[in-house]
Design a protein around this motif. Structure first.
Motif, short mmCIF file in Angstrom:
data_model
loop_
_atom_site.label_atom_id
_atom_site.label_comp_id
_atom_site.label_asym_id
_atom_site.label_seq_id
_atom_site.Cartn_x
_atom_site.Cartn_y
_atom_site.Cartn_z
N SER A 93 -8.42 -7.92 -44.64
CA SER A 93 -8.46 -6.38 -44.20
C SER A 93 -9.08 -6.47 -42.89
N ARG A 143 -13.01 -2.37 -34.43
CA ARG A 143 -11.44 -2.62 -34.57
C ARG A 143 -11.04 -1.24 -34.81
N ARG A 144 -11.64 -0.33 -35.37
CA ARG A 144 -11.12 0.96 -35.47
C ARG A 144 -10.98 1.80 -34.10
N THR A 145 -12.10 1.58 -33.15
CA THR A 145 -12.10 2.46 -31.81
C THR A 145 -11.29 1.48 -31.06
N ASP A 189 -6.71 -10.24 -37.82
CA ASP A 189 -5.26 -10.47 -37.20
C ASP A 189 -4.67 -11.68 -37.40
N SER A 239 -17.42 -9.16 -40.08
CA SER A 239 -17.18 -7.95 -40.67
C SER A 239 -18.43 -6.97 -39.96
N PRO A 269 -8.17 -0.48 -30.89
CA PRO A 269 -7.08 -1.18 -31.45
C PRO A 269 -6.12 -2.33 -30.77
N ALA A 306 -15.83 -4.55 -37.78
CA ALA A 306 -15.30 -3.54 -38.76
C ALA A 306 -15.13 -2.35 -37.86
N ALA A 307 -16.35 -1.70 -37.32
CA ALA A 307 -15.98 -0.73 -36.56
C ALA A 307 -15.48 -0.53 -35.38
#
Ligand SMILES: *Cc1c(COP(=O)(O)O)cnc(C)c1O
Length: 220
Positions: free
Chosen positions: A93, A69-71, A96, A62, A73, A66-67
């Motif tokens: 959350s 994975r947002r930037t 994959d 995490s 994809p 975490a960060a």
């Protein structure tokens, strides 16, 4: 070796092992296991084309992913270590794929989380192929029942099987056993092979190899 050279060398060895087994190298996913290594190592591996990363602790994963994975994809995160049921929420959350589905309570927790509308990673069922008491994984003798229950009773997206063979001895019979078990259940995925034994795993049908030290160097 630089990171880029280590990755190139691992890719070359994967391709060679695939070809000598008469297999398409593109059918094998390289998961770079970045546990204990900093996020800078992940970014450097990404820069030379690695898309799949493996971590064995939710907390550490995490912090690093975490960060990211947002930037990013296209990046895929695989959780490969034992998962406690109280970490399921955070795990689903973030990941994959989960390579360590290995007991009823965890399957049930994933099912419940999904029933509440949570996401669910692709699941590999971990099998204790060497029947080692200290090792995670469903016992071989219980594997048929557990695989069926995960797919029907708990309706989980099971994509394959995973194993870590005993450190001593020839891993190939263990890999072959996992392949046969997956074949009997019509499961396409085989997560097997680490730095020490990935070529043998590929010869026995691995679709996902999990490689740490050959890429990132030895861990402290
Ligand atoms: C650490 C780890 C790996 C990678 O191990 P290496 O020997 O460094 O390649 C693979 N699979 C699992 C489950 C791990 O915990």
């Amino acid at each position: 070796l630089s990171l880029a050279a280590s990755i190139a060398s691992v890719r070359f060895r994967i391709a060679a092992a695939a070809r000598s087994a008469g297999r398409d190298p593109a059918a094998i996913t390289l998961i770079a296991v970045s546990k204990t290594h900093p996020v800078e190592a992940v970014l450097a591996a990404r820069a030379v084309g690695i898309a799949d990363f493996g971590e064995n602790r939710v907390q550490e994963a995490s912090g690093k992913f975490a960060a990211l994975r947002r930037t990013a994809p296209s990046l895929r995160l695989h959780l490969i270590g034992p998962l406690q049921t109280n970490k399921v929420r955070q795990a689903v959350s973030l990941a994959d794929a989960l390579h360590s589905l290995d007991r009823d309570r965890l399957a049930e927790a994933l099912h419940e989380s999904r029933a509440r509308g949570g996401p669910c990673p692709d699941c590999f069922i971990q099998v204790n192929v060497g029947d080692e008491p200290q090792k995670a994984g469903i016992a071989l003798a219980d594997a048929d029942r557990f695989i069926d229950a995960c797919r029907t009773r708990w309706a989980l997206p099971v994509v394959g099987l995973m194993c870590i063979p005993p450190v001593a001895g020839d891993p190939r019979p263990h890999f072959a056993r996992l392949r046969d078990l997956a074949g009997r259940h019509g499961l396409p995925g085989l997560s097997m092979g680490m730095t020490q034994d990935f070529e043998a795993a590929i010869a026995e049908g691995a679709t996902h190899v999990r490689i740490g030290s050959a890429i990132f160097g030895s861990r402290a």
